[in-house]
Design a protein around this motif. Structure first.
Motif, short mmCIF file in Angstrom:
data_model
loop_
_atom_site.label_atom_id
_atom_site.label_comp_id
_atom_site.label_asym_id
_atom_site.label_seq_id
_atom_site.Cartn_x
_atom_site.Cartn_y
_atom_site.Cartn_z
N LYS A 199 1.04 -1.21 -0.14
CA LYS A 199 -0.05 -0.04 -0.24
C LYS A 199 0.73 1.73 0.07
N LEU A 200 1.44 1.81 0.56
CA LEU A 200 3.22 2.87 1.03
C LEU A 200 3.13 3.15 -0.54
N LEU A 201 4.53 2.04 -0.81
CA LEU A 201 4.62 2.01 -2.87
C LEU A 201 3.56 2.44 -3.71
N ARG A 202 2.43 2.20 -3.21
CA ARG A 202 1.48 2.85 -4.60
C ARG A 202 1.34 4.25 -3.85
N ALA A 203 1.05 4.21 -2.66
CA ALA A 203 1.10 5.44 -2.53
C ALA A 203 1.39 7.15 -3.02
N LEU A 204 3.31 6.03 -2.80
CA LEU A 204 4.11 6.96 -2.95
C LEU A 204 4.29 7.10 -4.93
N ILE A 205 4.52 6.23 -5.41
CA ILE A 205 4.00 6.63 -6.63
C ILE A 205 3.17 7.56 -7.15
N GLY A 206 1.96 7.56 -6.65
CA GLY A 206 0.88 8.29 -6.76
C GLY A 206 1.44 9.42 -6.58
N ILE A 207 1.99 10.05 -4.90
CA ILE A 207 2.38 11.56 -4.98
C ILE A 207 3.23 11.61 -5.68
N SER A 208 4.68 11.03 -5.82
CA SER A 208 5.52 11.28 -6.25
C SER A 208 5.20 11.69 -7.77
N PHE A 209 4.75 10.94 -8.65
CA PHE A 209 4.18 11.55 -10.21
C PHE A 209 3.31 12.24 -9.84
N PHE A 210 2.56 12.31 -8.96
CA PHE A 210 1.82 13.68 -9.43
C PHE A 210 2.36 14.71 -8.51
N GLN A 211 3.66 15.62 -7.95
CA GLN A 211 3.83 16.75 -7.58
C GLN A 211 4.87 16.82 -8.45
N ALA A 212 5.15 15.77 -9.17
CA ALA A 212 6.64 15.80 -10.71
C ALA A 212 5.27 16.87 -11.20
N ALA A 213 4.70 16.81 -11.75
CA ALA A 213 3.93 17.88 -12.72
C ALA A 213 4.11 18.73 -11.64
N TYR A 214 3.83 19.47 -10.52
CA TYR A 214 4.03 20.53 -10.25
C TYR A 214 5.27 21.13 -10.15
N ILE A 215 6.56 20.21 -9.83
CA ILE A 215 7.25 21.00 -9.43
C ILE A 215 8.16 21.49 -11.20
N ALA A 216 7.71 20.44 -12.27
CA ALA A 216 7.84 20.76 -13.39
C ALA A 216 7.71 22.58 -13.78
N GLU A 217 6.85 22.61 -13.50
CA GLU A 217 5.89 23.99 -13.97
C GLU A 217 6.67 24.83 -12.84
N ILE A 218 7.33 24.67 -11.97
CA ILE A 218 7.56 26.07 -11.38
C ILE A 218 9.61 26.13 -11.97
N ILE A 219 9.64 24.45 -12.18
CA ILE A 219 11.65 24.52 -12.89
C ILE A 219 11.19 25.24 -14.02
N ARG A 220 10.34 25.47 -14.73
CA ARG A 220 10.40 25.51 -15.65
C ARG A 220 10.00 27.79 -15.73
N VAL A 239 24.52 25.22 -16.71
CA VAL A 239 24.79 26.13 -17.12
C VAL A 239 23.40 27.39 -16.59
N ILE A 240 22.55 26.26 -17.02
CA ILE A 240 21.00 26.81 -17.10
C ILE A 240 20.20 26.55 -15.95
N LEU A 241 20.53 25.15 -15.73
CA LEU A 241 19.77 24.59 -14.21
C LEU A 241 20.30 24.83 -12.64
N PRO A 242 21.63 25.52 -13.12
CA PRO A 242 21.37 25.38 -11.79
C PRO A 242 20.80 27.20 -11.33
N GLN A 243 21.54 28.08 -12.63
CA GLN A 243 20.67 29.36 -12.19
C GLN A 243 19.32 29.34 -12.41
N ALA A 244 18.51 28.10 -12.86
CA ALA A 244 16.72 28.13 -12.86
C ALA A 244 16.10 27.53 -11.14
N LEU A 245 17.76 26.77 -10.38
CA LEU A 245 17.39 25.83 -9.67
C LEU A 245 17.19 27.55 -8.38
N LYS A 246 17.97 28.10 -8.38
CA LYS A 246 18.62 28.85 -7.41
C LYS A 246 17.18 30.05 -7.52
#
Lengths: 360, 384, 247
Positions: free
Chosen positions: A225-246, A274-281
């Motif tokens: 059960k825990l693993l399923r929840a972790l997978i769901g949450i990770s793939f969910f959060q990835a989309a929001y992280i993607a937009e922030i990094i974008r 070059v790009i990612l370090p600056q974007a993350l900051k």
């Protein structure tokens, strides 16, 4: 014409000091004064009754339910159930293991202050994650295995949030790059994924990973059960992280991309060096905000049967020895969540301020 | 051949080809396993189940629903309930958010600090926790129906919900609707005429209160002409519970309140950032050309503040709709609870049913995003 | 030039909290006079002119503008603001309205002028400052110099007796400063009363009747331009002039 120098004078009494402050801020007009009185009335309605319940009339001393006699809060309930709230069903004698994880986390963060090399930091963190896994789960180095369905309480909440943010990060970066890409297929796959996830509620993703995910794999492969929840949450959060990094990527001026190309870097070199370090900051304050949201979202796992901190309230207040203390439970859990989230948002704000002055 | 591989365009195509192949392979793998697993477990496929009887009760439904209704009706009820609770939460949180957002900027230190404390408090408590708190702590302390809290002998509050008299419109409903339409048309034309008059003669007329008055009085006048008037279905205590009237269940109330209070914090921040984004110089310029504070607000400040505040606010409306899915934890029968919950447990066709549920939210998101894009485009401040 | 004082400032004192920002300011401006105020940043010169049209409030002293006292009275403030126009350093045009709408806003909503007439007035002043062809554009589509000229036209629309300029060219690129100064010089030569906070000494030399030097919240020295620039009396003014005239 030349004029004599004029000496500085102190401001007139009604325009300085506390009287001025009171006049300008609280009583500057009849309407304002009325609102001030209304404000004080609201405070009067809320604060004294709460303090009476939570502190003055509350019961802090004793052993059993019988010691909670009056109307005040029965904090003995929390004292009795403390282990459940903090560790879930984790065996009492093995609590030293999650405690070690907490302490090691502090050590790791402290060490980051002294270590400058980024690669070293990543390596240390990876080692920390492996150590954490073995400490909590067991199965090696003579540590007894503790099954995932015994993990619960605040420990589980922190675990889910932590794994969620760490796992979603690389996926989010890949998606963000994909969305920026010129290659149409890559771009459309990324956009579809991101917009799909952002359009649906987390609970449907959790249902999907709970019920549908196991169907995707052959019979032998099981997910607890825990693993399923972790997978769901990770793939969910990835989309929001993607937009922030974008957002971070877009704030990098085109000149940086051009300069990196001009000195001959390949695509991946350019992005990673070059790009990612600056974007993350740039994105860090928003990333912290996203982590706060994730921390709050972990409460949803109670709907699919995991016993996180919030689930503990219902669980503990149905114990026959301690019936009917949900109020104390909810207030306690509210305080914990609030303290964590408020502290993180203050940290994020200080990062933002520090970053703004850096830019100048 | 090798030099071909170094060609940027070729690499791009190759990379995409690999991605497509990878995706297809992955989907193939999943597909095969899924089909096998479904067969193994005896789960049916297809959407035929939607025509079969559901056989369970739903506490509140805006359309007729009985235990003989089909799963499709269950789906409809779920979607409608989602929309209803979202509708209420959106309106209430906008009003509350506006008040708090403006209070946050007040010159009155106490009011500004209270608004700030409100935002800092409710933003940092998970929404699910707030829902459960309202449901299990606040609403649970309500008295049983026989000892309800009452107001004017017609409105009741107890642990079965908030019960108010329900208006039965009959034919008068149509009169009211026509009255409203006529009122809107009248207000529109009067407003147009007043604007024209201002262009020609310069005279201004403060129409807002009159417009509101017309919108209220005209439909009422129409209503008076209707053959039958509103009959009120007043709730009455029968034995242990109330019969009649409109009941807002505790589940609905808890969900609506929690969503309102939580979302209002974000809307307040959106409004605040909208107003703060208007540079101080704008206010000064408006004052220095002689506009009254009301005029500067209406003509200069608000138009600019709204442009900034609208996208995040609409985003919050989407969040309300998505967060309504948390009703599952307290049993309010919106689409996730009744369709992806109860119905799914009975039917077992997870893929079809969860997809349908997700589709609901996706459609709503797409529609709202499209509307937002149109609004943004129309209001864009033109640059070089 | 009549001998009437159109602005009288007596013993003006202002504090920001405990900070004494304007110290005992006394100033008289006659109708038709051109006064230039200069000084280092932080000297209070912008604050001073903002007190004249009540954008800033003061604690002690009095300001009388064209016979009306500057105070908390809403009617008096309105009357003063119809007489006194202000041009800001950052133009402060309304970005969501066209150039034409920027100009007609006040005539329509404050003076209750019919729209056609307001447009006529607006176009007249737009031509005056040389921007008539941009009337249907939006502020962000214009260059800085053009925006400032529009701002001047906007303040001319109510035919003010007094014009206040708060560092009107400080935010402009060098090549655009001249076009704005040219407009201001023409206005000065028409006989308007102008108070200008500026660093443009060429402008001061050309049209000012009087130059006022402020430092640390008080007026240190004032003289007609010839004496001001050629024979500065106080040491502080000598230092200031050496700093700004060195290039």
């Amino acid at each position: 014409m030349v004029y004599e120098k004029v000496q500085e004078k102190p401001a007139p009494i009604t325009s300085r000091g506390i009287i001025r402050w009171l006049r300008e801020n609280l009583f500057s007009s009849p309407l304002n004064s009325a609102m001030t009185l209304l404000g004080f009335y609201l405070l009067y309605l809320i604060i004294p009754p709460f303090i009476k319940w939570a502190v003055l009339d509350a019961h802090f001393v004793g052993n059993s339910r019988a010691d909670c006699t009056g109307d005040g809060a029965c904090w003995l309930f929390i004292k009795a159930k403390w282990d459940m709230y903090m560790y879930g069903f984790y065996p009492l004698d093995l609590h030293w293991r999650p405690n070690t994880v907490y302490i090691l986390f502090g050590v790791v963060i402290l060490s980051f202050k002294f270590i400058k090399n980024n690669i070293a930091k990543i390596a240390i963190f990876i080692i920390y994650m492996i150590v954490t896994y073995y400490l909590i789960h067991g199965g090696a180095f003579g540590l007894k295995v503790v099954d995932t369905n015994k993990w619960g309480g605040l420990m589980l909440t922190i675990l889910v949030a932590g794994v969620g943010i760490i796992a979603s990060f690389p996926i989010g970066i890949v998606l963000a790059f994909g969305r920026q890409s010129n290659l149409p297929i890559i771009k459309s796959v990324s956009v579809t994924y991101i917009e799909f996830i952002r359009g649906v509620p987390l609970i449907t993703i959790l249902f999907m990973s709970s019920v549908i995910l196991p169907l995707f794999f052959p019979e032998g492969v099981t997910f607890n059960k825990l693993l399923r929840a972790l997978i769901g949450i990770s793939f969910f959060q990835a989309a929001y992280i993607a937009e922030i990094i974008r957002g971070g990527l877009q704030s990098i001026s085109k000149g940086q991309y051009e300069a990196a190309d001009a000195i001959g870097l390949s695509y991946w070199q350019k992005m990673l060096l070059v790009i990612l370090p600056q974007a993350l900051k740039v994105a860090i304050p928003n990333l912290v905000g996203s982590f706060i949201a994730l921390f709050q979202d972990t409460t949803l796992v109670l709907i699919i049967g995991l016993f996180d901190l919030l689930a503990m309230v219902q669980l503990t207040s149905t114990d026959t020895h301690w019936l009917g203390f949900e109020k104390e439970g909810y207030v306690f859990v509210t305080i914990i969540f609030w303290v964590f989230c408020f502290a993180m948002s203050k940290y994020s704000k200080s990062l933002e301020d520090r970053f703004n002055t850096d830019l100048r | 051949m090798l030099s071909l591989l170094r060609n940027q365009k070729v690499r791009g195509i190759l990379f995409q080809l690999l991605t497509v192949i990878g995706l297809v392979a992955f989907l193939w793998y999943i597909g095969v396993n899924t089909i096998h697993n479904i067969e193994q477990r005896g789960i049916r496929t297809g959407f035929d189940f939607l025509d079969t009887t559901a056989g369970f009760a739903i506490n509140e439904s805006p359309i007729p629903y009985t235990e003989t209704s089909t799963y499709w009706t269950v789906f409809e009820v779920g979607v409608l309930n989602t929309l209803i609770v979202s509708f209420w939460a959106i309106i209430l949180s906008t009003v509350l958010g506006l008040i708090i957002g403006v209070a946050r900027l007040s010159k009155n230190w106490l009011i500004a600090k209270l608004a700030s404390a409100y935002i800092d408090t409710f933003r940092n408590i998970p929404i699910l926790l707030q829902i459960l708190f309202w449901y299990n702590v606040v609403l649970a302390t309500l008295p049983p129906p026989r000892k309800s809290m009452e107001f004017l002998d017609k409105i009741f509050l107890n642990n079965r919900g908030f019960i108010v008299p329900r208006p039965i419109f009959g034919e008068s409903g149509w009169y009211i609707i026509i009255g409203i339409i006529v009122a809107i048309i009248v207000v529109y034309f009067i407003n147009r005429w007043l604007n024209k008059r201002q262009e020609e003669t310069g005279e201004e007329f403060f129409f807002l209160p009159w417009g509101i008055l017309i919108l209220i009085v005209l439909p009422y006048i129409f209503y008076l002409f209707a053959p039958n008037h509103i009959v009120w279905d007043v709730p009455k205590l029968h034995g242990f519970n109330f019969k009649g009237g409109k009941v807002f269940s505790p589940e609905f109330l808890a969900l609506a309140f929690a969503l309102t209070i939580y979302t209002a914090t974000f809307i307040a921040e959106a409004i605040r950032s909208g107003i703060e984004a208007v540079k101080k110089g704008q206010k000064e310029a408006a004052a220095s050309i002689g506009l009254t504070p009301y005029q500067s607000l209406k003509l200069v400040i608000l138009p600019q503040a709204i442009r900034i505040a609208i996208p995040p606010t609409i985003n919050q409306y989407l969040n309300v709709i998505k967060n309504s899915s948390l009703a599952t934890a307290i049993g309010y029968p919106e689409v996730v609870t009744v369709f992806a919950g109860t119905a799914l447990n009975q039917v077992g066709q997870a893929i079809e049913m969860i997809s349908m549920t997700m589709a609901v939210y996706l459609v709503i998101s797409l529609v709202v995003s499209a509307i937002l894009n149109v609004i943004n485009h129309k209001m864009k401040i033109k640059e070089r | 030039m009549e001998d009437k004082n159109i602005i009288e400032i007596k013993n003006l004192n202002k504090w920001y909290g405990d900070f004494h920002v304007l110290k005992d300011i006394n100033m008289e401006v006659k109708k038709g006079e051109i006064v230039v105020v200069c000084g280092p940043s932080g000297s209070g010169k912008s604050t001073l002119i903002r007190c004249i049209n009540y954008l800033e409030q003061f604690q002690e002293g009095s300001i009388v503008v064209d016979g009306i006292e500057v105070c908390d009275d809403v009617k008096k403030i309105k009357a003063i603001r119809e007489d006194v126009a202000m041009v800001f350093q950052h133009f402060n045009l309304f970005p969501h309205l066209t150039i034409l709408d920027n100009l007609t806003l006040a005539p329509i909503w404050v003076k209750k002028t019919p729209k056609k007439e307001a447009i006529k007035i607006a176009m007249k002043y737009l031509e005056r400052v040389g921007i008539a062809d941009q009337a249907s554009k939006y502020p962000n589509q214009l260059s800085g110099g053009q925006q400032q000229r529009v701002a001047i036209a906007r303040s001319l629309c109510k035919n003010p007796t007094i014009m206040l300029f708060d560092e009107p060219t400080s935010a402009l690129d060098p090549e655009m400063v001249a076009e704005v100064l040219d407009v201001m010089i023409e206005l000065a030569q028409e006989g308007r009363t102008m108070i200008c906070v500026t660093h443009e000494m060429g402008f001061a030399k050309k049209v000012a009747d009087r130059v006022v030097f402020m430092e640390s919240g008080q007026i240190v020295e004032e003289n007609p331009p010839k004496e001001f620039f050629e024979n500065p009396e106080s040491d502080r003014l000598k230092l200031f002039l050496s700093q700004i005239l060195s290039h």
